[in-house]
Design a protein around this motif. Sequence first.
Motif, PDB file in Angstrom:
ATOM      1  N   PRO A 143      -8.417  -4.059   5.982  1.00  0.00           N
ATOM      2  CA  PRO A 143      -8.252  -5.514   5.990  1.00  0.00           C
ATOM      3  C   PRO A 143      -7.966  -6.093   7.368  1.00  0.00           C
ATOM      4  O   PRO A 143      -7.328  -5.453   8.200  1.00  0.00           O
ATOM      5  N   LEU A 169       0.814  -2.736  -3.564  1.00  0.00           N
ATOM      6  CA  LEU A 169       0.584  -2.005  -2.310  1.00  0.00           C
ATOM      7  C   LEU A 169       1.092  -2.788  -1.103  1.00  0.00           C
ATOM      8  O   LEU A 169       1.669  -2.219  -0.173  1.00  0.00           O
ATOM      9  N   SER A 183      -1.662  -3.908  17.068  1.00  0.00           N
ATOM     10  CA  SER A 183      -2.429  -4.943  16.367  1.00  0.00           C
ATOM     11  C   SER A 183      -2.460  -6.266  17.123  1.00  0.00           C
ATOM     12  O   SER A 183      -3.271  -7.143  16.833  1.00  0.00           O
ATOM     13  N   PHE A 185      -0.006  -8.361  16.843  1.00  0.00           N
ATOM     14  CA  PHE A 185       1.041  -9.129  16.176  1.00  0.00           C
ATOM     15  C   PHE A 185       2.409  -8.562  16.579  1.00  0.00           C
ATOM     16  O   PHE A 185       2.497  -7.471  17.150  1.00  0.00           O
TER      17      PHE A 185
HETATM   18  C1  HEM Z   1       1.592  -2.438   9.638  1.00  0.00           C
HETATM   19  C2  HEM Z   1      -2.095  -5.301   8.319  1.00  0.00           C
HETATM   20  C3  HEM Z   1      -1.840  -3.528   3.823  1.00  0.00           C
HETATM   21  C4  HEM Z   1       1.464  -0.341   5.287  1.00  0.00           C
HETATM   22  C5  HEM Z   1       0.551  -3.334   9.671  1.00  0.00           C
HETATM   23  C6  HEM Z   1       0.152  -4.077  10.834  1.00  0.00           C
HETATM   24  C7  HEM Z   1      -0.875  -4.888  10.460  1.00  0.00           C
HETATM   25  C8  HEM Z   1      -1.135  -4.652   9.069  1.00  0.00           C
HETATM   26  C9  HEM Z   1      -1.625  -5.860  11.362  1.00  0.00           C
HETATM   27  C10 HEM Z   1       0.789  -3.945  12.210  1.00  0.00           C
HETATM   28  C11 HEM Z   1       0.290  -2.694  12.937  1.00  0.00           C
HETATM   29  C12 HEM Z   1       1.000  -2.530  14.267  1.00  0.00           C
HETATM   30  O1  HEM Z   1       0.873  -3.444  15.106  1.00  0.00           O
HETATM   31  O2  HEM Z   1       1.670  -1.503  14.471  1.00  0.00           O
HETATM   32  C13 HEM Z   1      -2.281  -5.129   6.963  1.00  0.00           C
HETATM   33  C14 HEM Z   1      -3.135  -5.957   6.134  1.00  0.00           C
HETATM   34  C15 HEM Z   1      -3.041  -5.470   4.859  1.00  0.00           C
HETATM   35  C16 HEM Z   1      -2.148  -4.328   4.903  1.00  0.00           C
HETATM   36  C17 HEM Z   1      -3.957  -7.133   6.623  1.00  0.00           C
HETATM   37  C18 HEM Z   1      -3.673  -5.968   3.579  1.00  0.00           C
HETATM   38  C19 HEM Z   1      -3.913  -7.228   3.330  1.00  0.00           C
HETATM   39  C20 HEM Z   1      -1.018  -2.435   3.872  1.00  0.00           C
HETATM   40  C21 HEM Z   1      -0.874  -1.464   2.816  1.00  0.00           C
HETATM   41  C22 HEM Z   1       0.049  -0.550   3.231  1.00  0.00           C
HETATM   42  C23 HEM Z   1       0.490  -0.969   4.543  1.00  0.00           C
HETATM   43  C24 HEM Z   1      -1.671  -1.489   1.506  1.00  0.00           C
HETATM   44  C25 HEM Z   1       0.555   0.671   2.531  1.00  0.00           C
HETATM   45  C26 HEM Z   1       0.544   0.861   1.222  1.00  0.00           C
HETATM   46  C27 HEM Z   1       1.871  -0.727   6.554  1.00  0.00           C
HETATM   47  C28 HEM Z   1       3.042  -0.204   7.229  1.00  0.00           C
HETATM   48  C29 HEM Z   1       3.080  -0.808   8.493  1.00  0.00           C
HETATM   49  C30 HEM Z   1       1.930  -1.696   8.546  1.00  0.00           C
HETATM   50  C31 HEM Z   1       4.058   0.790   6.665  1.00  0.00           C
HETATM   51  C32 HEM Z   1       4.133  -0.624   9.589  1.00  0.00           C
HETATM   52  C33 HEM Z   1       3.662   0.408  10.590  1.00  0.00           C
HETATM   53  C34 HEM Z   1       4.652   0.660  11.704  1.00  0.00           C
HETATM   54  O3  HEM Z   1       5.807   0.212  11.637  1.00  0.00           O
HETATM   55  O4  HEM Z   1       4.270   1.323  12.671  1.00  0.00           O
HETATM   56  N1  HEM Z   1      -0.250  -3.699   8.623  1.00  0.00           N
HETATM   57  N2  HEM Z   1      -1.706  -4.168   6.190  1.00  0.00           N
HETATM   58  N3  HEM Z   1      -0.199  -2.087   4.909  1.00  0.00           N
HETATM   59  N4  HEM Z   1       1.250  -1.627   7.362  1.00  0.00           N
HETATM   60 FE1  HEM Z   1      -0.189  -2.934   6.754  1.00  0.00          FE
END
Ligand code: HEM
Length: 288
Positions: A143, A169, A183, A185
């Motif tokens: 996404p 999720l 990212s 952000f």
């Molecule tokens: C982090 C987008 C769904 C788990 C992020 C980041 C973005 C993002 C932009 C920041 C990455 C970074 O800069 O380090 C999205 C979008 C989603 C989505 C657009 C759906 C609409 C999910 C799903 C999961 C998930 C389904 C797990 C089941 C995580 C986790 C982080 C994260 C745990 C934190 C990572 C960290 O702290 O290093 N996500 N995500 N995300 N996402 Fe998502």
Amino acid sequence: SSELTTAEADWKKVNYYNVYKDIADLLEDEDYDDGSYGPVFVRLAWHASGTYSKKDRTGGSTGGTIRFHPEANYGANAGLHVARERLEPLKKKYPHISYADLYTLAGVVAIQELGGPVVPWRPGRPDAITAAAVAATPDGRLPDAAQGADHVRDIFYRMGFNDQEIVALEGAHALGRCHTDRSGFDGPWNASPTAFTNFLFTELLDNTWVPKKWDGPFQYVDKATGQFMMLPADIAFKTDPKFRQYVEQYAKDQDLFFADFSKAFVKLLELGVQFPEDAPVYQFKPLE
Ligand code: HEM
């Protein structure tokens, strides 16, 4: 098929209880982010799996393809080398585990050890040995955080999820943070980014979210403190009425969220995987 099988990986020769414990030992590090690799392990497991398309049955965690160019270098995967490098010593210690199993198991360990639900997990995903051995899934299957509900549905329906599962999720965004050098952000979603909670939903509903004033990509911050963030895609879960009904349920009922998250996360980690018929399902006990 045979080109997806490594010489080394042999799922029957691995003691997964030992691997679980060793992954758990890698989580804490006071010098990294908020003190835990757990959130980035969860993101690795999800991005390894979320490439699945039910239309042509390509993608998913099978093959461990996320470690190879070009997939490793897709924009959506920026920063995930941090998680892979943290886990690499365990591939040396347990040469018979496949990367595909190691990366998905790391997500399970992180969810459980950070206080989330038990997530049943099966071994037996084969690895691709070389990038050339497997056709990489095209870029753009994960996404785009800058978009809204229609895009989120397109992406997750392609994997085979319904609205309720998508909301469950998304609750994983209780964990971790956004990084400007990954990212673009910035910031965590709440004050306890190393605890698995239903706070994504409570924060969404309890705060007023306003555009962040900065030079970076468009995102939201909470009006009261400016310390916490929401992606445009996160805000869609508040504004879209069908998503919102589940947000409200999960904000009220953490047990329901935990149960639904666990089921949806198991499904995510198994998308497109053909497990050996005799692969057992493990329900690991959190260590404490
Ligand atoms: C982090 C987008 C769904 C788990 C992020 C980041 C973005 C993002 C932009 C920041 C990455 C970074 O800069 O380090 C999205 C979008 C989603 C989505 C657009 C759906 C609409 C999910 C799903 C999961 C998930 C389904 C797990 C089941 C995580 C986790 C982080 C994260 C745990 C934190 C990572 C960290 O702290 O290093 N996500 N995500 N995300 N996402 Fe998502």
